[in-house]
Scaffold this motif. Sequence first.
Motif, PDB file in Angstrom:
ATOM      1  N   ASP A 118       0.805  -1.263  -0.120  1.00 33.13           N
ATOM      2  CA  ASP A 118      -0.066   0.055  -0.105  1.00 33.13           C
ATOM      3  C   ASP A 118       1.036   1.265   0.012  1.00 33.13           C
ATOM      4  O   ASP A 118       1.978   1.320   0.692  1.00 33.13           O
ATOM      5  CB  ASP A 118      -0.868  -0.069   1.339  1.00 33.13           C
ATOM      6  CG  ASP A 118      -1.861   0.962   1.201  1.00 33.13           C
ATOM      7  OD1 ASP A 118      -2.922   0.691   1.274  1.00 33.13           O
ATOM      8  OD2 ASP A 118      -1.680   2.275   1.482  1.00 33.13           O
ATOM      9  N   LEU A 119       0.546   2.307  -0.856  1.00 32.93           N
ATOM     10  CA  LEU A 119       1.270   3.634  -0.791  1.00 32.93           C
ATOM     11  C   LEU A 119       1.312   4.028   0.384  1.00 32.93           C
ATOM     12  O   LEU A 119       2.544   4.561   0.840  1.00 32.93           O
ATOM     13  CB  LEU A 119       0.556   4.301  -1.751  1.00 32.93           C
ATOM     14  CG  LEU A 119       1.108   5.873  -2.134  1.00 32.93           C
ATOM     15  CD1 LEU A 119       2.488   5.435  -3.001  1.00 32.93           C
ATOM     16  CD2 LEU A 119       0.599   6.838  -2.856  1.00 32.93           C
ATOM     17  N   THR A 120       0.434   4.223   1.313  1.00 30.58           N
ATOM     18  CA  THR A 120       0.418   5.060   2.505  1.00 30.58           C
ATOM     19  C   THR A 120       1.356   4.164   3.645  1.00 30.58           C
ATOM     20  O   THR A 120       1.732   4.440   4.472  1.00 30.58           O
ATOM     21  CB  THR A 120      -0.706   5.357   3.310  1.00 30.58           C
ATOM     22  OG1 THR A 120      -1.507   4.044   3.312  1.00 30.58           O
ATOM     23  CG2 THR A 120      -1.738   5.924   2.369  1.00 30.58           C
ATOM     24  N   HIS A 121       1.648   3.023   3.081  1.00 27.78           N
ATOM     25  CA  HIS A 121       2.688   1.943   4.012  1.00 27.78           C
ATOM     26  C   HIS A 121       3.977   1.858   3.440  1.00 27.78           C
ATOM     27  O   HIS A 121       4.799   1.275   3.898  1.00 27.78           O
ATOM     28  CB  HIS A 121       2.032   0.714   4.065  1.00 27.78           C
ATOM     29  CG  HIS A 121       0.793   0.547   5.022  1.00 27.78           C
ATOM     30  ND1 HIS A 121       0.725  -0.269   6.239  1.00 27.78           N
ATOM     31  CD2 HIS A 121      -0.394   1.307   4.942  1.00 27.78           C
ATOM     32  CE1 HIS A 121      -0.632  -0.182   6.769  1.00 27.78           C
ATOM     33  NE2 HIS A 121      -1.084   0.796   5.925  1.00 27.78           N
ATOM     34  N   GLY A 128       0.934   0.020  -8.591  1.00 26.72           N
ATOM     35  CA  GLY A 128      -0.579  -0.328  -8.518  1.00 26.72           C
ATOM     36  C   GLY A 128      -1.614   0.744  -8.028  1.00 26.72           C
ATOM     37  O   GLY A 128      -2.654   0.343  -7.925  1.00 26.72           O
ATOM     38  N   HIS A 129      -0.948   1.824  -7.965  1.00 31.81           N
ATOM     39  CA  HIS A 129      -2.000   2.909  -7.307  1.00 31.81           C
ATOM     40  C   HIS A 129      -3.208   3.186  -8.460  1.00 31.81           C
ATOM     41  O   HIS A 129      -2.773   3.268  -9.441  1.00 31.81           O
ATOM     42  CB  HIS A 129      -1.458   4.253  -7.006  1.00 31.81           C
ATOM     43  CG  HIS A 129      -2.005   5.169  -6.321  1.00 31.81           C
ATOM     44  ND1 HIS A 129      -3.063   5.949  -6.946  1.00 31.81           N
ATOM     45  CD2 HIS A 129      -2.264   5.537  -5.018  1.00 31.81           C
ATOM     46  CE1 HIS A 129      -3.447   6.950  -5.841  1.00 31.81           C
ATOM     47  NE2 HIS A 129      -3.050   6.521  -4.639  1.00 31.81           N
ATOM     48  N   PRO A 130      -4.409   3.541  -8.037  1.00 29.46           N
ATOM     49  CA  PRO A 130      -5.268   3.648  -8.698  1.00 29.46           C
ATOM     50  C   PRO A 130      -5.123   4.984  -9.748  1.00 29.46           C
ATOM     51  O   PRO A 130      -5.637   4.982 -10.989  1.00 29.46           O
ATOM     52  CB  PRO A 130      -6.699   3.994  -8.108  1.00 29.46           C
ATOM     53  CG  PRO A 130      -6.189   3.619  -6.936  1.00 29.46           C
ATOM     54  CD  PRO A 130      -4.702   3.496  -6.588  1.00 29.46           C
ATOM     55  N   GLN A 142      -3.135  -5.301  -2.295  1.00 29.61           N
ATOM     56  CA  GLN A 142      -1.956  -4.678  -1.549  1.00 29.61           C
ATOM     57  C   GLN A 142      -1.807  -5.325  -0.221  1.00 29.61           C
ATOM     58  O   GLN A 142      -2.541  -5.652   0.640  1.00 29.61           O
ATOM     59  CB  GLN A 142      -2.210  -3.202  -1.249  1.00 29.61           C
ATOM     60  CG  GLN A 142      -2.491  -2.583  -2.819  1.00 29.61           C
ATOM     61  CD  GLN A 142      -1.854  -1.099  -2.894  1.00 29.61           C
ATOM     62  OE1 GLN A 142      -2.334  -0.467  -2.665  1.00 29.61           O
ATOM     63  NE2 GLN A 142      -0.723  -1.508  -3.596  1.00 29.61           N
ATOM     64  N   TYR A 143      -0.613  -5.439   0.267  1.00 32.46           N
ATOM     65  CA  TYR A 143      -0.270  -5.902   1.445  1.00 32.46           C
ATOM     66  C   TYR A 143       0.420  -4.591   2.469  1.00 32.46           C
ATOM     67  O   TYR A 143       0.378  -3.546   1.640  1.00 32.46           O
ATOM     68  CB  TYR A 143       0.957  -6.965   1.546  1.00 32.46           C
ATOM     69  CG  TYR A 143       2.322  -6.704   0.839  1.00 32.46           C
ATOM     70  CD1 TYR A 143       2.083  -6.845  -0.607  1.00 32.46           C
ATOM     71  CD2 TYR A 143       3.273  -6.060   1.637  1.00 32.46           C
ATOM     72  CE1 TYR A 143       3.594  -6.803  -0.970  1.00 32.46           C
ATOM     73  CE2 TYR A 143       4.559  -5.912   0.930  1.00 32.46           C
ATOM     74  CZ  TYR A 143       4.629  -6.249  -0.477  1.00 32.46           C
ATOM     75  OH  TYR A 143       5.925  -5.976  -0.929  1.00 32.46           O
TER      76      TYR A 143
END
Length: 415
Positions: A118-121, A128-130, A142-143
């Motif tokens: 995940d981007l925020t992680h 893979g961001h939308p 996402q993991y």
Amino acid sequence: MERNHIRETDPAVADALAGERARQENTLAMIASENHVSEAVLEAQGSALTNKYAEGYPGSRYYAGCEYADDIEELAIERAKKLWGAEHINVQPHSGTQANMAVYLSILEPGDKILSLDLTHGGHLSHGHPANFTGQTYTVEQYEVNQETGYIDYDGLRDKAETFDPDIIVSGYSAYPREVDFERIQLAADAANAYHLADIAHITGLVAAGVHQSPVGVADFVTGSTHKTIRSGRGGIIMTQSEHASDIDNSVFPGAQGGPLMHNIAGKAVGFKEALSDDFEQYAAQTVANAEALADTLSDAGLAVVSGGTDNHLVLVDLRPSHPDTTGKDVEAALESTGIIMNANTVPGETRSPFEPSGIRLGTAALTTRGFNEAATREVGELIIDIVKNYDDQAIISDVSERVDELTNEYTLYQ
Ligand code: DSN
């Protein structure tokens, strides 16, 4: 042709270029993805190769006149092989994102499945961001990192790989301060019969110097950018095994790009030669030691350092526990006015927006290039703490600013 200097032909651009050079001299670059390349790399990037088209690869180009372009690309590849030890290397990607695009193009069909962080992680848009072509073209799951420890949730990753059945797992991150266990992720990829792409954009230099474990020979594909910790010409790189060589080369050109930016490839070749020196190994080790010193300083002052510290060149701070009403942007703006340049960043479990996130991300590679050791980096940490605690106090901003001026005068950059 008359020799023209920008100063005479285009004073507006000359002023901005001089301003940027002075800005870099007079501020402390702590954006974790930035660094300061040598004068030799700058010279290569500003060379006549900017005029040359060289579609194709050394010895097999679509245009005439490529003998020097061939020499330079071959040197870049040969040096990169010594640095990272990969069987096959492509130095043409214009950026890390273009490198990732070429990997996806070589093995995925639209709709195929990507499992990434995940981007925020700490992940990256091109994983893979939308809002990115990856999120729009592929199916993405996402993991995350474990929010208690700040470390990658390797078991969660493995479980998601089992249920989601991805075609590719992406490792390698933009805001992850800990050593990545590439072999553990490879086991999850093997169990899911998925490819593994390790995007080492941030840590290319640390991997080359042996201060971070290498995914080369573990993951199917390794991508990176060439201007962050590795400190060479601007752009991207792909490393892989011989079996994927022609698919990767065809995906870069003609798949994803046209003519390679040969002046950037010259900058890569020059920077890679520099990185083969013992000095570079010392710089890489010092970069990590400085990041550890910074993390300890911030943590000792009561700031919440994500994962409790760092193993690489970056430190991520979650401001919420110690300063719940202060955003990363508040701190970014106040630090900028003192001459410390870093970026606000999302943190695991982010509760604000990506434009006004709750964290700050700090990198030590550029400071280390300027000659900072642990003691000097600790002092910068103290200045950062002063600002985090008093981001709207003009007197403190002014004091910190004076000290930043003294530090930039002491640790000069370009002669
Ligand atoms: N923009 C880079 C970073 O700051 O991490 C990644 O592309």
